[in-house]
Enzyme design. Structure first.
Site, PDB file in Angstrom:
ATOM      1  N   TYR A  44      36.214 -11.349 -43.571  1.00 54.57           N
ATOM      2  CA  TYR A  44      36.865 -12.198 -44.572  1.00 54.57           C
ATOM      3  C   TYR A  44      36.425 -11.835 -45.971  1.00 54.57           C
ATOM      4  O   TYR A  44      35.484 -11.056 -46.158  1.00 54.57           O
ATOM      5  CB  TYR A  44      36.593 -13.680 -44.276  1.00 54.57           C
ATOM      6  CG  TYR A  44      35.191 -14.150 -44.626  1.00 54.57           C
ATOM      7  CD1 TYR A  44      34.082 -13.775 -43.875  1.00 54.57           C
ATOM      8  CD2 TYR A  44      34.975 -14.968 -45.742  1.00 54.57           C
ATOM      9  CE1 TYR A  44      32.807 -14.200 -44.206  1.00 54.57           C
ATOM     10  CE2 TYR A  44      33.693 -15.405 -46.074  1.00 54.57           C
ATOM     11  CZ  TYR A  44      32.619 -15.016 -45.305  1.00 54.57           C
ATOM     12  OH  TYR A  44      31.357 -15.428 -45.651  1.00 54.57           O
ATOM     13  N   ARG A  63      35.608  -3.994 -50.602  1.00 50.07           N
ATOM     14  CA  ARG A  63      34.640  -4.496 -49.614  1.00 50.07           C
ATOM     15  C   ARG A  63      35.354  -4.914 -48.329  1.00 50.07           C
ATOM     16  O   ARG A  63      34.844  -4.673 -47.223  1.00 50.07           O
ATOM     17  CB  ARG A  63      33.837  -5.666 -50.191  1.00 50.07           C
ATOM     18  CG  ARG A  63      32.752  -6.155 -49.223  1.00 50.07           C
ATOM     19  CD  ARG A  63      31.840  -7.201 -49.843  1.00 50.07           C
ATOM     20  NE  ARG A  63      32.556  -8.424 -50.153  1.00 50.07           N
ATOM     21  CZ  ARG A  63      32.025  -9.470 -50.784  1.00 50.07           C
ATOM     22  NH1 ARG A  63      30.749  -9.446 -51.157  1.00 50.07           N
ATOM     23  NH2 ARG A  63      32.736 -10.550 -51.032  1.00 50.07           N
ATOM     24  N   ARG A 111      41.258 -12.534 -22.916  1.00 47.76           N
ATOM     25  CA  ARG A 111      39.836 -12.490 -23.254  1.00 47.76           C
ATOM     26  C   ARG A 111      39.098 -11.391 -22.478  1.00 47.76           C
ATOM     27  O   ARG A 111      38.996 -11.446 -21.247  1.00 47.76           O
ATOM     28  CB  ARG A 111      39.161 -13.840 -22.997  1.00 47.76           C
ATOM     29  CG  ARG A 111      37.698 -13.848 -23.438  1.00 47.76           C
ATOM     30  CD  ARG A 111      37.013 -15.181 -23.185  1.00 47.76           C
ATOM     31  NE  ARG A 111      35.633 -15.153 -23.667  1.00 47.76           N
ATOM     32  CZ  ARG A 111      34.611 -14.613 -23.009  1.00 47.76           C
ATOM     33  NH1 ARG A 111      34.788 -14.076 -21.817  1.00 47.76           N
ATOM     34  NH2 ARG A 111      33.395 -14.607 -23.527  1.00 47.76           N
ATOM     35  N   HIS A 113      35.723  -8.507 -23.765  1.00 44.77           N
ATOM     36  CA  HIS A 113      34.947  -8.217 -24.967  1.00 44.77           C
ATOM     37  C   HIS A 113      35.399  -6.968 -25.738  1.00 44.77           C
ATOM     38  O   HIS A 113      35.545  -7.013 -26.946  1.00 44.77           O
ATOM     39  CB  HIS A 113      33.460  -8.078 -24.621  1.00 44.77           C
ATOM     40  CG  HIS A 113      32.805  -9.368 -24.256  1.00 44.77           C
ATOM     41  ND1 HIS A 113      33.208 -10.129 -23.186  1.00 44.77           N
ATOM     42  CD2 HIS A 113      31.783 -10.041 -24.821  1.00 44.77           C
ATOM     43  CE1 HIS A 113      32.463 -11.216 -23.111  1.00 44.77           C
ATOM     44  NE2 HIS A 113      31.581 -11.190 -24.090  1.00 44.77           N
ATOM     45  N   LYS A 158      31.079  -8.379 -43.929  1.00 39.47           N
ATOM     46  CA  LYS A 158      31.409  -9.778 -44.246  1.00 39.47           C
ATOM     47  C   LYS A 158      32.183 -10.363 -43.063  1.00 39.47           C
ATOM     48  O   LYS A 158      33.407 -10.522 -43.089  1.00 39.47           O
ATOM     49  CB  LYS A 158      32.197  -9.866 -45.563  1.00 39.47           C
ATOM     50  CG  LYS A 158      32.130 -11.270 -46.166  1.00 39.47           C
ATOM     51  CD  LYS A 158      32.492 -11.267 -47.625  1.00 39.47           C
ATOM     52  CE  LYS A 158      32.645 -12.654 -48.215  1.00 39.47           C
ATOM     53  NZ  LYS A 158      31.444 -13.490 -48.180  1.00 39.47           N
ATOM     54  N   LEU A 214      24.446  -8.914 -47.524  1.00 42.09           N
ATOM     55  CA  LEU A 214      25.817  -8.652 -47.950  1.00 42.09           C
ATOM     56  C   LEU A 214      25.767  -8.182 -49.401  1.00 42.09           C
ATOM     57  O   LEU A 214      25.122  -8.831 -50.224  1.00 42.09           O
ATOM     58  CB  LEU A 214      26.665  -9.924 -47.861  1.00 42.09           C
ATOM     59  CG  LEU A 214      28.106  -9.675 -48.297  1.00 42.09           C
ATOM     60  CD1 LEU A 214      28.873  -8.963 -47.182  1.00 42.09           C
ATOM     61  CD2 LEU A 214      28.795 -10.959 -48.687  1.00 42.09           C
TER      62      LEU A 214
HETATM   63  N1  PDD Z   1      29.696 -15.990 -49.690  1.00 45.18           N
HETATM   64  N2  PDD Z   1      25.504 -13.149 -49.225  1.00 45.18           N
HETATM   65  C1  PDD Z   1      26.158 -13.925 -48.334  1.00 45.18           C
HETATM   66  C2  PDD Z   1      25.574 -14.104 -46.990  1.00 45.18           C
HETATM   67  C3  PDD Z   1      27.372 -14.549 -48.707  1.00 45.18           C
HETATM   68  O1  PDD Z   1      28.020 -15.305 -47.804  1.00 45.18           O
HETATM   69  C4  PDD Z   1      27.871 -14.376 -50.027  1.00 45.18           C
HETATM   70  C5  PDD Z   1      29.152 -15.005 -50.482  1.00 45.18           C
HETATM   71  C6  PDD Z   1      27.145 -13.558 -50.916  1.00 45.18           C
HETATM   72  C7  PDD Z   1      27.634 -13.299 -52.331  1.00 45.18           C
HETATM   73  O2  PDD Z   1      28.767 -12.471 -52.343  1.00 45.18           O
HETATM   74  P1  PDD Z   1      29.863 -12.575 -53.500  1.00 45.18           P
HETATM   75  O3  PDD Z   1      29.167 -12.343 -54.795  1.00 45.18           O
HETATM   76  O4  PDD Z   1      30.835 -11.513 -53.177  1.00 45.18           O
HETATM   77  O5  PDD Z   1      30.478 -13.967 -53.430  1.00 45.18           O
HETATM   78  C8  PDD Z   1      25.976 -12.955 -50.470  1.00 45.18           C
HETATM   79  C9  PDD Z   1      31.026 -16.492 -49.921  1.00 45.18           C
HETATM   80  C10 PDD Z   1      31.247 -17.045 -51.299  1.00 45.18           C
HETATM   81  C11 PDD Z   1      31.406 -17.454 -48.818  1.00 45.18           C
HETATM   82  O6  PDD Z   1      31.110 -17.119 -47.677  1.00 45.18           O
HETATM   83  O7  PDD Z   1      32.025 -18.493 -49.087  1.00 45.18           O
END
Ligand code: PDD
Length: 302
Positions: A44, A63, A111, A113, A158, A214
């Site tokens: 996402y 990303r 389903r 894996h 992500k 991340l």
């Molecule tokens: N989260 N690390 C993690 C684990 C995150 O979930 C996020 C962002 C970040 C910062 O990334 P960015 O600058 O691209 O927002 C770092 C988003 C906002 C969310 O899951 O809602």
């Protein structure tokens, strides 16, 4: 039946098995065998839009593409395809400042894996009003607690499989804190949904961009801003003691922008007030937003 709320009426984008539609949130449906639902098998993005111009969209789409590649899902759209659909979603909302959520899962299949053959990814997108931290949070800073990072070792993806992060966020909420800051083997990683920044002796420190964190879109942006305004940045492993004895701590994310931390595990950070490096970076961030809006209105969002 209760009246439908504005949120339920909001149009969302859904593509299941290649069939796309804009539909009110309350009527959007995915099959229960979607692998996002069954396995958390998807990725996402969360993109802020200021005055209807998505901020750092190219970086978010890059990303997304990296996350999709990492889990072997073919990107369903090219950059222009994503941009057109996001623009449509933003245009359909009543809000000027928005938070666009985009999710791609592997799709719907019986389903099992391992990856099924011949299925099409499910795409879901929605936009919500962008709610930024309050003036009080900026003036006083926020509270964090700490924990051992017990998540998997591909935190650079992500992924919608967010159980580890959900439990860390709940730990923060249960302790009346904004975030849980995590350490792996004694070194800083990140927080449950933000990157973490440390200031000592006027230098800004960030943990390396590797598979343990991340790489936030704000990670790259803050590095650029620091250079622009003459703040030295050092990217290296940061020990827990360095975090505990920092002059300043900050969180960054799409929704937090840059937020100062003034209490960690019930102890003051530095003198217990938001510091000068935070103030400079926050001001630079607001300038970057204004520049993005100006560029975006000329059809050239950055
Ligand atoms: N989260 N690390 C993690 C684990 C995150 O979930 C996020 C962002 C970040 C910062 O990334 P960015 O600058 O691209 O927002 C770092 C988003 C906002 C969310 O899951 O809602």
């Amino acid at each position: 039946m209760a009246d439908v709320t504005a949120e339920e009426e909001a149009q969302v984008f859904l593509s299941v098995a290649g069939s796309e539609a804009m539909t009110p949130l309350s009527q959007a449906r995915i099959p229960v065998l979607d692998r996002g639902f069954i396995f958390g098998d998807g990725v996402y993005e969360v993109v802020p839009a200021y005055r209807r111009v998505p901020f750092r969209l190219n970086q978010h789409l890059a990303r997304l593409s990296r996350s999709l590649n990492a889990i072997g899902i073919v990107n369903p759209y090219d950059i222009d395809g994503w941009k057109a659909r996001i623009a449509q979603l933003i245009a359909g909302s009543a809000n000027d400042d928005q938070l666009v959520y985009m999710q791609v899962t592997r799709g719907v299949a019986k389903r099992a894996h391992a990856f099924p053959l011949g299925i099409q990814p499910t795409v879901f997108m929605m936009t919500n009003p962008l709610v930024l931290p309050s003036a009080a949070q900026h003036a006083g800073g926020v509270v964090v607690v700490t924990a051992i990072d017990n998540r998997w070792l591909r935190c650079d993806i992500k992924s919608v499989s967010l159980l580890g992060n959900v439990l860390m966020a709940e730990n923060a909420a249960a302790n009346d804190a904004t975030e849980t800051v995590m350490f792996r083997d004694g070194f800083l990683t990140e927080a449950s949904s933000s990157n973490v920044w440390v200031v000592k002796g006027g230098t800004l420190y960030a943990p390396p961009k590797d598979e343990k964190i991340l790489e936030g879109i704000r990670y790259g942006l803050i590095a650029e801003l620091a250079q622009r305004i003459g703040i030295a940045l050092s990217v290296r492993k940061i020990a827990r003691e360095e975090v505990e004895s920092a002059d300043e701590l900050m969180l960054s994310s799409a929704t937090k922008e840059i937020l100062p931390v003034t209490i960690i595990d019930k102890k003051k950070v530095g003198d217990g007030k938001p510091g000068p490096v935070y103030r400079k970076l926050f001001a630079a961030y607001q300038e970057a937003k204004a520049e993005s809006f100006a560029a975006g209105t000329q059809g050239n969002p950055r």
